[in-house]
Design an enzyme around this catalytic site. Structure first.
Site, mmCIF file in Angstrom:
data_model
loop_
_atom_site.group_PDB
_atom_site.id
_atom_site.type_symbol
_atom_site.label_atom_id
_atom_site.label_comp_id
_atom_site.label_asym_id
_atom_site.label_seq_id
_atom_site.Cartn_x
_atom_site.Cartn_y
_atom_site.Cartn_z
ATOM 1 C CB CYS A 69 -76.701 -44.323 45.525
ATOM 2 S SG CYS A 69 -75.248 -45.280 44.493
ATOM 3 N NE ARG A 79 -79.143 -38.406 44.710
ATOM 4 C CZ ARG A 79 -78.468 -37.534 45.149
ATOM 5 N NH1 ARG A 79 -79.313 -36.503 44.927
ATOM 6 N NH2 ARG A 79 -77.588 -37.877 45.245
ATOM 7 C CD1 TRP A 131 -74.107 -44.252 38.158
ATOM 8 C CD2 TRP A 131 -72.180 -44.369 39.264
ATOM 9 N NE1 TRP A 131 -73.202 -44.064 37.483
ATOM 10 C CE2 TRP A 131 -72.028 -44.045 38.125
ATOM 11 C CE3 TRP A 131 -71.517 -44.165 40.574
ATOM 12 C CZ2 TRP A 131 -70.503 -43.625 37.907
ATOM 13 C CZ3 TRP A 131 -70.425 -43.650 40.336
ATOM 14 C CH2 TRP A 131 -69.733 -43.824 39.064
ATOM 15 C CG ASN A 152 -75.799 -41.096 48.192
ATOM 16 O OD1 ASN A 152 -74.685 -41.696 47.200
ATOM 17 N ND2 ASN A 152 -76.181 -40.303 48.127
ATOM 18 N N GLY A 153 -72.664 -42.747 49.106
ATOM 19 C CA GLY A 153 -71.181 -42.581 49.349
ATOM 20 C C GLY A 153 -70.240 -43.929 49.102
ATOM 21 C CD GLU A 199 -72.428 -28.595 28.125
ATOM 22 O OE1 GLU A 199 -71.017 -29.070 28.322
ATOM 23 O OE2 GLU A 199 -73.499 -29.239 27.938
ATOM 24 C CE LYS A 227 -74.812 -32.410 27.402
ATOM 25 N NZ LYS A 227 -74.785 -31.089 29.096
ATOM 26 C CD GLU A 254 -73.925 -36.810 29.678
ATOM 27 O OE1 GLU A 254 -74.096 -35.440 28.974
ATOM 28 O OE2 GLU A 254 -74.035 -36.455 30.793
ATOM 29 C CG HIS A 285 -50.930 -27.784 15.347
ATOM 30 N ND1 HIS A 285 -50.126 -26.979 14.793
ATOM 31 C CD2 HIS A 285 -51.951 -26.342 15.763
ATOM 32 C CE1 HIS A 285 -49.465 -26.065 15.090
ATOM 33 N NE2 HIS A 285 -50.709 -25.304 14.942
ATOM 34 C CE LYS A 315 -79.705 -33.456 36.303
ATOM 35 N NZ LYS A 315 -78.854 -33.051 35.217
HETATM 36 O O1 M6R Z 1 -74.505 -31.455 39.367
HETATM 37 P P1 M6R Z 1 -73.129 -30.792 38.793
HETATM 38 O O2 M6R Z 1 -73.805 -30.161 37.748
HETATM 39 O O3 M6R Z 1 -71.714 -30.703 39.553
HETATM 40 O O4 M6R Z 1 -72.713 -31.766 38.047
HETATM 41 C C1 M6R Z 1 -71.344 -31.748 36.855
HETATM 42 C C2 M6R Z 1 -71.884 -32.418 35.897
HETATM 43 O O5 M6R Z 1 -71.435 -33.993 36.663
HETATM 44 C C3 M6R Z 1 -71.964 -32.514 34.560
HETATM 45 O O6 M6R Z 1 -72.353 -31.211 33.600
HETATM 46 C C4 M6R Z 1 -72.333 -33.556 33.421
HETATM 47 O O7 M6R Z 1 -71.578 -33.225 33.156
HETATM 48 C C5 M6R Z 1 -73.419 -33.739 32.647
HETATM 49 N N1 M6R Z 1 -74.219 -34.840 33.221
HETATM 50 C C6 M6R Z 1 -72.953 -33.269 31.581
HETATM 51 O O8 M6R Z 1 -74.344 -33.565 30.586
#
Ligand code: M6R
Length: 602
Positions: A2, A27, A77, A103-104, A478, A482, A485, A501, A597
């Site tokens: 948010c 956000r 969000w 927000n929270g 990683e 990606k 996501e 395994h 984000k």
């Molecule tokens: O702001 P942060 O780096 O703490 O965020 C952590 C994760 O939420 C963030 O890296 C998330 O996994 C990404 N959207 C991945 O691309």
């Protein structure tokens, strides 16, 4: 999660709110809304379950907004309650005198709601935040707005960044507890926002609200912390670069941010490499000596931390552990541990609560973050900025590379300072690091050439397998993160040896299997096992690989790649693969579904 903005502006506030919300959309983008006071001193709210662009169109068409000069805005969000206009912020009290954005999470919302309903209040949404408006309403009968908000937050459990608008007086009051909020004033007016980037075009300096702050947003800000008047927090310079927030020639921020990585690497090395070849960088942080390291983070930041821990282990034999921040309460830290907390936003609730859980162990905390002024930055014993510049795409790209390189610099310096690395070898490793911008540029060029044709054969695939060995494993992880996501397709990542395994059962005719690295002979066996089952192998490696992104150098005497760092250039190919496939599937690559984000709720 948010985004919040509020303004008392010299020109009509509607355009400021909409513009700021556009920049806060990373956000959360489930719904958006604003509240202002119209000419007749009546509350005016506009909400949409579309994106901020739609809100902007509605605002532009609303003549009652053309003269309004104070208001609040929110981009959501969803945590409590479905995505609907009814649940969109701002929320109001029974009589339309109070509007709030939050927000929270209000952890005790159910109990407060029951109490308010019993007291005759009419709550109209399913959202926890709505109780805040009604609590303020109950106190306003006897107190001013500032005190009413203080009395209200005293009743809340959980986390909040709140701005409250009193329609009758035009008063605005902000409060924060475990959720980010900044305040700024300039010739444009007074502003409050979840993130300085939202208002960076209009202000040069800002102040950060601390936990427990309740602040009146007015020319003479009244600042109180847990009921006690305090001086306003320190003024900090706004360092957001103008270009960070515009797309320029790019179709989306993800492609821009992937492309920026060589330049970001240069910037990180300019900042940290000089002190890295000796003990100076480590000593400048003034942290106590350590015997072991733990890295703490979530998602991509955790992956960057794992890569840094790997460097400390490979180069300096430092025992290390990785802690998923949301699971930190089960972690045990040995005495003498340095805790490296990584978070690009520095506001991730899981990381902050993880620190709470680990605090009793007494480890010193080094933060590596893209936001030095964040809660994490303020809380750590030492902070290193990773200099990535604002990252707008919800999927992390350039911040991963920036965190990893920042960590690599401090790792080399710390190992020298602890007598675990010869200064001569440290010089060599630092020179290696200086080749990273070029390695990334070459990887980018190779990925741009070779990824798009490969993606054509992957659009129908339901699931993907990612494999790596040793130092490459974290990059494979990683890549899988990606891909999930951005494309909404399943992706499993394993150290290649684990394939037989269990995960091999996933591989059938045409299953894409992405292999990171080509330096380990044992990978060949895993690849053969995949091919024998009809799997479609795509290898990211040296010149002969499907994506020849690794180890390119124009220096004929340089060793290919940086084995002690792992195949870090592979991340460019992996990001490109995820983005290209997402574009081919018609996904919104900058705002993947269900995500945000800055994850400021646990
Ligand atoms: O702001 P942060 O780096 O703490 O965020 C952590 C994760 O939420 C963030 O890296 C998330 O996994 C990404 N959207 C991945 O691309």
């Amino acid at each position: 999660m948010c985004g919040i903005v509020a303004g008392r502006t010299v020109r009509p506030v509607g355009t400021y709110l909409v513009e700021a919300l556009g920049r806060l959309e990373y956000r959360g983008y489930d719904s958006a809304g604003i509240a202002t006071v119209d000419d007749a001193e009546q509350l005016l709210t506009i909400k949409t379950v579309d994106r901020v662009d739609d809100l902007g169109r509605q605002v532009a068409l609303e003549p009652r907004l053309w003269r309004a000069t104070h208001g609040i805005g929110h981009t959501r969000w969803a945590t409590h309650g479905a995505v609907s206009v009814r649940n969109a912020h701002p929320h109001t009290d029974c009589h339309g005198r109070i509007a709030i954005v939050h927000n929270g999470v209000v952890a005790n919302a159910d109990a407060l709601r029951a109490e308010l309903v019993a007291g005759g209040h009419l709550l109209t949404s399913d959202v926890d935040s709505e109780v805040i408006a009604h609590l303020v309403e109950t106190h306003l009968a006897r107190h001013d707005l500032h005190t009413s908000v203080e009395l209200t937050v005293n009743r809340l459990e959980g986390s909040w960044a709140i701005v409250v608008l009193d329609v009758r007086t035009g008063g605005l009051v902000a409060a924060a507890h475990q959720s980010p909020l900044v305040m700024a004033r300039s010739s444009h007016g007074d502003f409050v926002a979840s993130d300085i980037s939202a208002i960076a075009d209009w202000v040069d300096e800002f102040r950060v609200l601390e936990d427990g702050d309740v602040v009146q947003v007015s020319p003479v800000a009244r600042w109180r912390r847990r009921g006690v008047p305090v001086l306003a927090s320190e003024l900090r310079p706004c360092t957001v670069q103008p270009g960070d927030l515009s797309l320029g020639r790019y179709p989306d921020f993800m492609s821009k941010e992937i492309d920026e990585q060589p330049a970001v690497a240069e910037r990180v090395l300019d900042a940290w490499a000089t002190g890295a070849s000796g003990p100076d960088l480590w000593r400048s942080l003034a942290l106590p000596p350590f015997r072991r390291v733990a890295v703490l983070g979530c998602g991509t930041s955790l992956n960057a931390g794992r890569a840094i821990a790997g460097i400390l282990g490979r180069v300096g034999n430092v025992p290390h552990q990785e802690i998923i921040a949301s699971e930190a309460s089960d972690a045990v830290l040995e005495p003498g541990t340095l805790l490296i907390a990584l978070s690009q936003s520095g506001e991730t609730a899981d990381v902050l609560r993880g620190l709470d859980a680990l605090e009793p162990a007494g480890a010193s905390v080094l933060a590596i973050t893209n936001n030095e002024h964040s809660a994490l930055g303020r809380r750590a014993d030492a902070v290193m900025a990773c200099h990535a510049g604002t990252e707008v795409g919800v999927a992390a790209s350039k911040t991963f590379t920036a965190q990893l390189l920042t960590g690599a610099c401090v790792a080399v310096s710390a190992l020298v300072a602890h007598g675990r690395l010869d200064p001569f070898d440290a010089q060599r490793l630092t020179s290696d690091l200086k080749r990273v911008p070029e390695l990334l540029s070459q990887a980018l060029a190779a990925s741009r050439r070779s990824v798009p044709p490969l993606v054509d054969g992957m659009t129908e695939a339901r699931g993907f397998v990612f494999l790596g060995r040793g130092a490459a494993t974290v990059f494979a992880d990683e890549g899988a993160l990606k891909l999930k996501e951005l494309t909404y397709r399943w992706a499993e990542s394993y150290p290649a040896g684990e394939l037989k395994h269990g995960p091999l059962a996933l591989v059938e005719e045409g299953t894409p299997v992405i292999v990171v690295g080509d330096q380990d002979d044992r990978l060949a066996a895993s690849i053969a096992e995949v091919r024998a089952r009809g799997g479609l192998v795509t290898q990211i490696g040296g010149p002969a690989a499907d994506i020849p992104a690794l180890g390119h150098s124009t220096d004929p005497y340089a060793v290919a790649g940086l084995p002690w760092c792992g195949p870090l250039e592979s991340v460019v190919a992996l990001q490109t693969l995820a983005r290209e496939l997402a574009v081919a599937l018609g996904r919104d690559v900058d705002k993947p579904r269900n995500l945000a984000k800055s994850v400021t709720v646990e």
